[in-house]
Design an enzyme around this catalytic site. Sequence first.
Site, PDB file in Angstrom:
ATOM      1  N   GLU A 900       0.865  -1.217   0.252  1.00 32.67           N
ATOM      2  CA  GLU A 900      -0.002   0.122   0.070  1.00 32.67           C
ATOM      3  C   GLU A 900       0.917   1.409  -0.062  1.00 32.67           C
ATOM      4  O   GLU A 900       0.695   2.338   0.668  1.00 32.67           O
ATOM      5  CB  GLU A 900      -0.962  -0.031   1.399  1.00 32.67           C
ATOM      6  CG  GLU A 900      -2.104  -1.052   1.058  1.00 32.67           C
ATOM      7  CD  GLU A 900      -3.006  -1.401   2.171  1.00 32.67           C
ATOM      8  OE1 GLU A 900      -2.845  -0.531   3.086  1.00 32.67           O
ATOM      9  OE2 GLU A 900      -3.597  -2.297   2.265  1.00 32.67           O
ATOM     10  N   GLU A1001      -6.557  -9.629  -3.060  1.00 34.52           N
ATOM     11  CA  GLU A1001      -6.962  -9.707  -1.758  1.00 34.52           C
ATOM     12  C   GLU A1001      -8.679  -9.719  -1.952  1.00 34.52           C
ATOM     13  O   GLU A1001      -9.283  -9.062  -1.316  1.00 34.52           O
ATOM     14  CB  GLU A1001      -6.706  -8.747  -0.917  1.00 34.52           C
ATOM     15  CG  GLU A1001      -5.270  -8.811  -0.586  1.00 34.52           C
ATOM     16  CD  GLU A1001      -4.778  -7.546   0.427  1.00 34.52           C
ATOM     17  OE1 GLU A1001      -5.492  -6.940   1.200  1.00 34.52           O
ATOM     18  OE2 GLU A1001      -3.360  -7.329   0.244  1.00 34.52           O
TER      19      GLU A1001
END
Length: 1125
Positions: A900, A1001
């Site tokens: 991220e 994910e």
Amino acid sequence: MGRFLNCCFTIPVGNQTSDSQPQGSIDSMEKPSTSNANGNTPSEKSNEELNDTTSRPATNVILNHDFSGGLDSWHPNGCDGFVVSSESGYPHGVSNSLHGWFAKVTNRNKCWQGLEQHITNRVSAGSTYTVCAWVGISGSGPAVADMQATLKLEYQDSSVDYLFIGRTSASMERFEKLEGSFCLSTMPHRVTFYIEGPPPGIDILIKSVEVSGLDSSQYDNSKEELNDTTNRPATNVILNHDFSGGLDSWHPNGCDGSVVSSDSGYSQRISASLNGPFARVTNRNECWQGLEQDITNRVSAGSTYTVCAWVGISGSGQAVADVQATLKLEYQHSSVSYLSVGRVSASMECFEKLEGTFCLSTMPQRVIFYMEGPPPGIDILVKSVVVSCPGSSQYVTQSKSSLCDEDSDIVQNPRFDDGLNNWSGRGCKIVLNESMAGGKILPQTGKYFASTANRTQNWNGIQQEITSRVQKKLAYEVFATVRIFGNNVSSADVRATLWVQTADLREQYIGVASVQATDKDWVQLHGKFLLNSLPSRAVIYLEGPPPGTDILLNNLVVKHAPKAPPASRPATQISIFGFNIVANSTLTKGTNGWFPLGNCNLSIGNGAPHILPPMAQESLGPKEPLSGCCIVVTNRTQTWMGPAQTITERVQLFLTYQVSAWVRIGSGATRPQSVNVALGVDSQWVNGGQVEINDDKWHEIGGSFRIENRATKIIVYVQGPDPGVDLMVAGLQIFPVDRSARFKHLKTQTDKIRKRDVILKFTTSDSCPLFGTFVKIRQTQNSFPFGSCVNRTNIDNEDFVNFFVKNFNWAVFGNELKWYWTEPNKGNFNYKDADDLLNFCSSQNIQLRGHCIFWEVESTVQSWIRALSKNDLMTAVQNRLTGLLTRYKGKFKHHDVNNEMLHGSFYQDRLGKDIRANMFKIAHQLDPSATLFVNDYHVEDGCDSHSSPEKYIQHILDLQEQGAPVGGIGIQGHIDHPVGPIVCSALNKLAILGLPIWFTELDVSSTNEYVRADDLEVMLREAFAHPAVEGVMLWGFWELFMSRDNGHLVNAEGDINEAGKKYLALKEEWLSKCHGHIDEQGHFEFRGFHGSYEVEIVSLLQDEKVTKTFVVDPGEDPLVITFNM
């Protein structure tokens, strides 16, 4: 009573940005047997047939069942009711085809409102009751609506459960038959029967209701008959109960078993005090392994069975261990649940008596009784087992100690009626109170409440040990009434946490529930949990507020969570897909239909694009050009000011809407500006799409939304730029998406990129001709990677394991490889959980993704790392890379290097911009075989300007320019209400980099599992049809073990829901099957998905069958495979 019908929904507003995995919530219910009427109405039947229910010997539990006595004994629940007859005349809205007298329920504001009757004194536990009702509807709404019969069960501890009985689709033209049955395993304090279901505003019509069980004359017979049934010799359900026949009828479950006797002699590990014969279960590698027997044909629903077994243990481990009796219940559609029957602490010195009872409310397809429990390596000894039904189940009252009682509270002294017995402080003191603060704080219920004192840590609180009362693989629901007091804190988070210690002393903290508590009022805390294995210790406690602030607890209840009713697809009106619900979108009528949000000014300008934005074109196809007009917004003094329109009446619940517009900003901006299409849904903000603008050009904005809860007001507006910056908007489109049309296109694309032409050539060395020989081809596995997130505790649950290894070929660890898990404190390493998962996956031939080496978001970084100096942090980063990648070199195919980076900058801020590229370089040096990925969220959905595809591309190019060996692009895929063309647009943009793309994910979320299934299908089809996508990882699939609520495919206790069925159906669709005959050239040709195959060649002349295997790899040219027969 408002709870589980389709009227209760939430609006998904935010999106999940964290991939940690607390436990979530559970909602599942075993599907009861129901059936609809055959189409005949009561008016079409003879009186004799209509009255057959009242002429049966069985007594009707319902009083005034046909409303001949008006509404006597009946009560409208939060609404109005009266009886209609031909004499009184039929009110407006009631069809003339509905004859006779019947009850009408009106002024309904909630789905659960209806007609009810208290039946407590006329039903009993253990009996099976059948329900038959004739129902209809009236009103100005839909012509057909679901009607449901429900039981409300109220208990002594004030807890309430709802039991679904049956459902039918009722109409305005005739009465329909509603049928069902129920069996109460224990007797509640109060039982209320009621009819509910249609949407608010629809009236319920009820012709008659029958709930019948025992013949009253039978029930009133003398005690002599009752005693006779209970004193008869009960038949043992268990065959070969004392092992006198060896292990006949018994089966070791994943382990070994034998019978020990005095004649055969005893092992050194078995105490001489344990006299034979008895069964011994050895080589146990899991707690659940033991001895089992199939008892399906010897038990029945509605009967109460008692269990008595004599058990012991042996081995070199602990001297005492729990042994448990369990039922495995297998249902149609492969769903499985487990029912704990009883448990005892067994020893090595003598046989202990294990007792319990069970009652099956419905009959599974298969019932297996088995013994389990001790830690791996400990042998189970079983002397004898008796499972018997003392008499007719209709007369048996269930024992209070029965573990079949799903509604009993496992917390002792839950309301402090017995003082502070069974309770203790966790790192602090606790006090019993009748009142506090000079009488201003009183208990909400009962006489007492407990409070903490001298809290010095956030984790200090009130606790109770529940070790011996909690079972594995059962979902538990937690309710607590709490508030806070002291230290000038008016509001704080109060959390319920479960601390669990396993047999191997591994600890786990399970977040069960949290609530924002205040010092003004009592609030309700509610949550759920499930344990995958039997704990050696389990403690539930409350924690959370800052030190010095006390936690006040009025009551705490933990009980087996009730199962939810069967899901149904939400009813939506017929919608015109692609129809724009925005009025005057082309602005040909000026600003009619629009209004300024705030005191800004709206006017009409020119020079806007004449074509639809590309993502809208992809969904809508050819359309008339836009007018070239735009709304110009000036005098903006707040970021939220912009053009708005009310669309309340034009939005349907549970429909997915695509949002598209052209936007532009005026001069005067000093930094990049975020522009957002937003919806105000009552008091909530819903994101419809975002884009960041840093020039004076027109930009496409694309997004989507879905409303799942009825709203009183919905407005759409465009907002975002800084005050003083003018905003221009053109061609705003909001339209429902036709997913089925998109799927047809995707199937064509899938066939092109995921299949290959195959020519099978069959040769033979003899003269036997092969022409005309029958061949049958079956694909055994698609080679495309479909994986899932797993946690260490998941692999203790054999049901989870069975589903996982059968349906996935890749895995990623949820938390166990992250730095905060492997080194929570400096120098304190924990690799055991990761090692356990790695060994499990290796044993199942499952490939692995490594997630993640670093995580750039500061809130995920351990406090000890945040406290390091720059030099010490650089050393810690190097040690992390070396320690992790040296230990697991070659074990993981992928690594997410720094998670991220578009949403955090902890390491870059402290160590400089080069640190990110250096992480990739060092990782590649330490493990050159692993593909190194970037990984981020909201890249694919258009709702986050921080992580647009354009920004992600630039981020990757910057890393590569610094020499970072970026090998793959990770799109997390935590998405709400996905729209295919928006997702595809992002994939197309990222594909220009030439790197493999993985959804790393993926999860979708909806309160309705049919809608969730549709969302999942969108994402899986888009991924599988795109040539740049090389794998999909789900971020979990099992309820209570996912980071998002309402995202699971399998309910907590093992039932596969509609989303799970959709996943399995797609996996099956993407397996090729065909058959035919070998042609004159000895060939058989087909086109199939990439993966592993089995071909069966059947020779009718020689009456033989030969099976061969082969693999179809990706490729453009036809694959030729030769078999020498």
